[in-house]
Motif scaffolding. Structure first.
Motif, PDB file in Angstrom:
ATOM      1  N   PRO A 241       8.003  19.595  39.445  1.00 48.41           N
ATOM      2  CA  PRO A 241       8.148  18.124  39.421  1.00 48.41           C
ATOM      3  C   PRO A 241       7.266  17.387  40.423  1.00 48.41           C
ATOM      4  O   PRO A 241       7.320  16.173  40.525  1.00 48.41           O
ATOM      5  CB  PRO A 241       9.618  17.931  39.772  1.00 48.41           C
ATOM      6  N   GLY A 242       6.473  18.123  41.211  1.00 49.41           N
ATOM      7  CA  GLY A 242       5.564  17.468  42.156  1.00 49.41           C
ATOM      8  C   GLY A 242       6.297  16.898  43.340  1.00 49.41           C
ATOM      9  O   GLY A 242       6.197  15.706  43.656  1.00 49.41           O
ATOM     10  N   LEU A 243       7.031  17.770  44.054  1.00 48.86           N
ATOM     11  CA  LEU A 243       7.872  17.315  45.157  1.00 48.86           C
ATOM     12  C   LEU A 243       7.070  16.561  46.216  1.00 48.86           C
ATOM     13  O   LEU A 243       7.470  15.478  46.665  1.00 48.86           O
ATOM     14  CB  LEU A 243       8.586  18.512  45.790  1.00 48.86           C
ATOM     15  N   VAL A 244       5.931  17.112  46.623  1.00 45.62           N
ATOM     16  CA  VAL A 244       5.162  16.491  47.714  1.00 45.62           C
ATOM     17  C   VAL A 244       4.607  15.121  47.326  1.00 45.62           C
ATOM     18  O   VAL A 244       4.846  14.132  48.036  1.00 45.62           O
ATOM     19  CB  VAL A 244       4.044  17.441  48.197  1.00 45.62           C
ATOM     20  N   PRO A 245       3.863  14.989  46.225  1.00 44.59           N
ATOM     21  CA  PRO A 245       3.325  13.656  45.908  1.00 44.59           C
ATOM     22  C   PRO A 245       4.384  12.612  45.594  1.00 44.59           C
ATOM     23  O   PRO A 245       4.162  11.415  45.814  1.00 44.59           O
ATOM     24  CB  PRO A 245       2.417  13.907  44.696  1.00 44.59           C
ATOM     25  N   THR A 246       5.566  13.029  45.105  1.00 43.10           N
ATOM     26  CA  THR A 246       6.581  12.042  44.751  1.00 43.10           C
ATOM     27  C   THR A 246       7.328  11.498  45.962  1.00 43.10           C
ATOM     28  O   THR A 246       7.874  10.397  45.900  1.00 43.10           O
ATOM     29  CB  THR A 246       7.607  12.620  43.756  1.00 43.10           C
ATOM     30  N   ILE A 247       7.354  12.250  47.071  1.00 45.16           N
ATOM     31  CA  ILE A 247       8.069  11.753  48.253  1.00 45.16           C
ATOM     32  C   ILE A 247       7.128  11.318  49.375  1.00 45.16           C
ATOM     33  O   ILE A 247       7.578  10.755  50.372  1.00 45.16           O
ATOM     34  CB  ILE A 247       9.066  12.797  48.807  1.00 45.16           C
ATOM     35  N   TRP A 248       5.817  11.541  49.217  1.00 44.64           N
ATOM     36  CA  TRP A 248       4.884  11.371  50.326  1.00 44.64           C
ATOM     37  C   TRP A 248       4.869   9.944  50.867  1.00 44.64           C
ATOM     38  O   TRP A 248       4.962   9.720  52.077  1.00 44.64           O
ATOM     39  CB  TRP A 248       3.491  11.802  49.888  1.00 44.64           C
ATOM     40  N   ARG A 249       4.762   8.961  49.990  1.00 46.60           N
ATOM     41  CA  ARG A 249       4.681   7.578  50.459  1.00 46.60           C
ATOM     42  C   ARG A 249       5.979   7.145  51.147  1.00 46.60           C
ATOM     43  O   ARG A 249       5.945   6.453  52.176  1.00 46.60           O
ATOM     44  CB  ARG A 249       4.374   6.639  49.291  1.00 46.60           C
ATOM     45  N   ASP A 250       7.101   7.540  50.568  1.00 44.93           N
ATOM     46  CA  ASP A 250       8.384   7.197  51.188  1.00 44.93           C
ATOM     47  C   ASP A 250       8.530   7.863  52.550  1.00 44.93           C
ATOM     48  O   ASP A 250       9.086   7.275  53.483  1.00 44.93           O
ATOM     49  CB  ASP A 250       9.545   7.611  50.280  1.00 44.93           C
ATOM     50  N   TYR A 251       8.038   9.088  52.651  1.00 47.00           N
ATOM     51  CA  TYR A 251       8.065   9.785  53.942  1.00 47.00           C
ATOM     52  C   TYR A 251       7.261   9.002  54.981  1.00 47.00           C
ATOM     53  O   TYR A 251       7.729   8.777  56.103  1.00 47.00           O
ATOM     54  CB  TYR A 251       7.498  11.196  53.779  1.00 47.00           C
ATOM     55  N   LEU A 252       6.066   8.573  54.630  1.00 47.75           N
ATOM     56  CA  LEU A 252       5.196   7.869  55.575  1.00 47.75           C
ATOM     57  C   LEU A 252       5.776   6.528  56.019  1.00 47.75           C
ATOM     58  O   LEU A 252       5.491   6.061  57.127  1.00 47.75           O
ATOM     59  CB  LEU A 252       3.818   7.662  54.962  1.00 47.75           C
ATOM     60  N   ASP A 253       6.585   5.901  55.187  1.00 46.95           N
ATOM     61  CA  ASP A 253       7.180   4.621  55.558  1.00 46.95           C
ATOM     62  C   ASP A 253       8.002   4.728  56.840  1.00 46.95           C
ATOM     63  O   ASP A 253       8.163   3.733  57.558  1.00 46.95           O
ATOM     64  CB  ASP A 253       8.083   4.106  54.430  1.00 46.95           C
ATOM     65  N   TYR A 254       8.532   5.908  57.124  1.00 46.05           N
ATOM     66  CA  TYR A 254       9.353   6.095  58.312  1.00 46.05           C
ATOM     67  C   TYR A 254       8.594   5.759  59.589  1.00 46.05           C
ATOM     68  O   TYR A 254       9.194   5.407  60.617  1.00 46.05           O
ATOM     69  CB  TYR A 254       9.838   7.549  58.368  1.00 46.05           C
ATOM     70  N   PHE A 255       7.270   5.844  59.548  1.00 47.66           N
ATOM     71  CA  PHE A 255       6.452   5.631  60.739  1.00 47.66           C
ATOM     72  C   PHE A 255       6.144   4.152  60.996  1.00 47.66           C
ATOM     73  O   PHE A 255       5.536   3.821  62.009  1.00 47.66           O
ATOM     74  CB  PHE A 255       5.156   6.440  60.632  1.00 47.66           C
ATOM     75  N   ARG A 256       6.585   3.281  60.110  1.00 49.67           N
ATOM     76  CA  ARG A 256       6.436   1.848  60.347  1.00 49.67           C
ATOM     77  C   ARG A 256       7.371   1.403  61.466  1.00 49.67           C
ATOM     78  O   ARG A 256       8.512   1.864  61.552  1.00 49.67           O
ATOM     79  CB  ARG A 256       6.768   1.070  59.071  1.00 49.67           C
ATOM     80  N   ARG A 257       6.911   0.495  62.295  1.00 52.21           N
ATOM     81  CA  ARG A 257       7.776  -0.033  63.356  1.00 52.21           C
ATOM     82  C   ARG A 257       8.978  -0.762  62.770  1.00 52.21           C
ATOM     83  O   ARG A 257      10.070  -0.721  63.327  1.00 52.21           O
ATOM     84  CB  ARG A 257       6.990  -0.988  64.266  1.00 52.21           C
ATOM     85  N   ASP A 258       8.760  -1.470  61.652  1.00 50.65           N
ATOM     86  CA  ASP A 258       9.839  -2.266  61.071  1.00 50.65           C
ATOM     87  C   ASP A 258      10.541  -1.542  59.922  1.00 50.65           C
ATOM     88  O   ASP A 258      11.171  -2.163  59.071  1.00 50.65           O
ATOM     89  CB  ASP A 258       9.307  -3.612  60.576  1.00 50.65           C
ATOM     90  N   PHE A 259      10.457  -0.208  59.902  1.00 53.56           N
ATOM     91  CA  PHE A 259      11.081   0.561  58.825  1.00 53.56           C
ATOM     92  C   PHE A 259      12.597   0.421  58.844  1.00 53.56           C
ATOM     93  O   PHE A 259      13.229   0.330  59.905  1.00 53.56           O
ATOM     94  CB  PHE A 259      10.717   2.045  58.939  1.00 53.56           C
ATOM     95  N   HIS A 260      13.171   0.415  57.645  1.00 49.46           N
ATOM     96  CA  HIS A 260      14.613   0.566  57.462  1.00 49.46           C
ATOM     97  C   HIS A 260      14.824   1.320  56.155  1.00 49.46           C
ATOM     98  O   HIS A 260      14.128   1.063  55.159  1.00 49.46           O
ATOM     99  CB  HIS A 260      15.325  -0.789  57.411  1.00 49.46           C
ATOM    100  N   PRO A 261      15.779   2.273  56.106  1.00 49.84           N
ATOM    101  CA  PRO A 261      15.971   3.065  54.882  1.00 49.84           C
ATOM    102  C   PRO A 261      16.215   2.245  53.622  1.00 49.84           C
ATOM    103  O   PRO A 261      15.813   2.650  52.527  1.00 49.84           O
ATOM    104  CB  PRO A 261      17.190   3.935  55.231  1.00 49.84           C
ATOM    105  N   TRP A 262      16.872   1.080  53.752  1.00 54.56           N
ATOM    106  CA  TRP A 262      17.150   0.289  52.554  1.00 54.56           C
ATOM    107  C   TRP A 262      15.979  -0.592  52.134  1.00 54.56           C
ATOM    108  O   TRP A 262      16.117  -1.403  51.210  1.00 54.56           O
ATOM    109  CB  TRP A 262      18.435  -0.512  52.715  1.00 54.56           C
ATOM    110  N   MET A 263      14.819  -0.438  52.784  1.00 56.17           N
ATOM    111  CA  MET A 263      13.605  -0.995  52.200  1.00 56.17           C
ATOM    112  C   MET A 263      13.302  -0.284  50.878  1.00 56.17           C
ATOM    113  O   MET A 263      12.615  -0.825  50.012  1.00 56.17           O
ATOM    114  CB  MET A 263      12.432  -0.850  53.166  1.00 56.17           C
TER     115      MET A 263
END
Length: 283
Positions: A241-263
């Protein structure tokens, strides 16, 4: 504060986190060893994840409890109770799942003893702030993997029905409580650099730990050096199912200063599952 972050926080405070009484019956006589599409790599990957959950869930609960006294928001206090209830049930169900794997000859007891000793060491030597940062990082992993399970039909294609039901339920509850530890961290600790440094560390350790446990299972099955197994693993990670490409962008969002999971607003998945699964009682 950006409008996106304000909206994410508003969503987070509105989420109800119920405990559900689960009654999965893992009948090993009806479940093949390679229950995930008759594929050794996929099956042992999911089995390895399950082995990390019981002690991991206990660590999550302890980390949140140890910072709970710093929380003044009554809604977040209520969500903490729901989070702890859900994680306790997750640990119980995965312990039953892991007992099922013993019948396939996997050294589950040895793995569980190691996991327990490690979590005892962490509680003794790591401060509550660090353990909460670890919890936030791992909760982000479980949330983005849960989203993949719930939105990508290929991710559950070929799963045995008993395990498919359990993993979908787990994915729903990981989605429901994905922001609780994060919200506690932001109010009790708030350090951006600790959060980011911990995520970088945990990314390496989480991938390494899962791979080691999976390698043990494949070795016990005599499949560790089978090229076909590893080719199937490569396809699982990057194509279907392409685990890495399907979660990669969401994973990187964690590094934003203004990140929140419900974004990552996927409340519609919760509503859909609730409509389909009325058989589970809240506790």
């Amino acid at each position: 504060m950006s409008a996106q972050l304000q909206n994410a926080k508003a969503i987070s405070s509105s989420i109800e986190i119920p405990g559900r009484k689960m009654e999965f019956d893992f009948d090993v006589d009806d479940i093949p060893k390679y229950w995930y599409g008759n594929d050794a790599f996929r099956s042992t990957f999911m089995n390895a994840l399950s082995c990390l959950f019981p002690e991991g869930e206990r660590m999550f609960m302890d980390a949140v409890r140890d910072n709970q006294h710093k929380i003044n928001d009554p809604q977040l206090q209520k969500q903490i109770k729901g989070f702890i209830k859900q994680e306790a049930i997750h640990g119980h169900e995965h312990a039953q799942y892991n007992d099922c794997m013993k019948k396939w000859g996997y050294p589950i007891d040895s793995i569980m003893r190691f996991e327990k000793k490690e979590k005892i060491w962490m509680k003794k030597w790591l401060p509550a702030s660090r353990r909460l940062a670890i919890t936030c990082a791992l909760e982000h992993f479980t949330a983005i993997m849960a989203h993949q399970i719930l939105t990508n039909p290929e991710s559950t294609e070929g799963m045995h029905p008993q395990f498919k039901e359990m993993w979908r339920w787990h994915a729903i509850e990981e989605t429901e409580h994905k922001a609780v530890a994060f919200d506690v961290y932001q109010e009790a600790i708030g350090s951006y650099w600790l959060r980011i440094f911990t995520m970088l560390t945990i990314t390496v350790l989480f991938c390494l730990r899962t791979s080691v446990v999976q390698a043990i299972f494949l070795w016990k099955d005599g499949q560790l050096f089978n090229p076909k197994v590893w080719w199937n693993g490569f396809k699982f990670y990057f194509f279907k199912p392409g685990l890495v490409p399907t979660i990669w962008r969401d994973y990187l969002d964690y590094f934003r200063r203004d990140f929140h999971p419900w974004m990552h607003d996927n409340r519609e998945l919760l509503a859909k599952w609730e409509a389909e699964e009325q058989k589970y009682k809240t506790v």
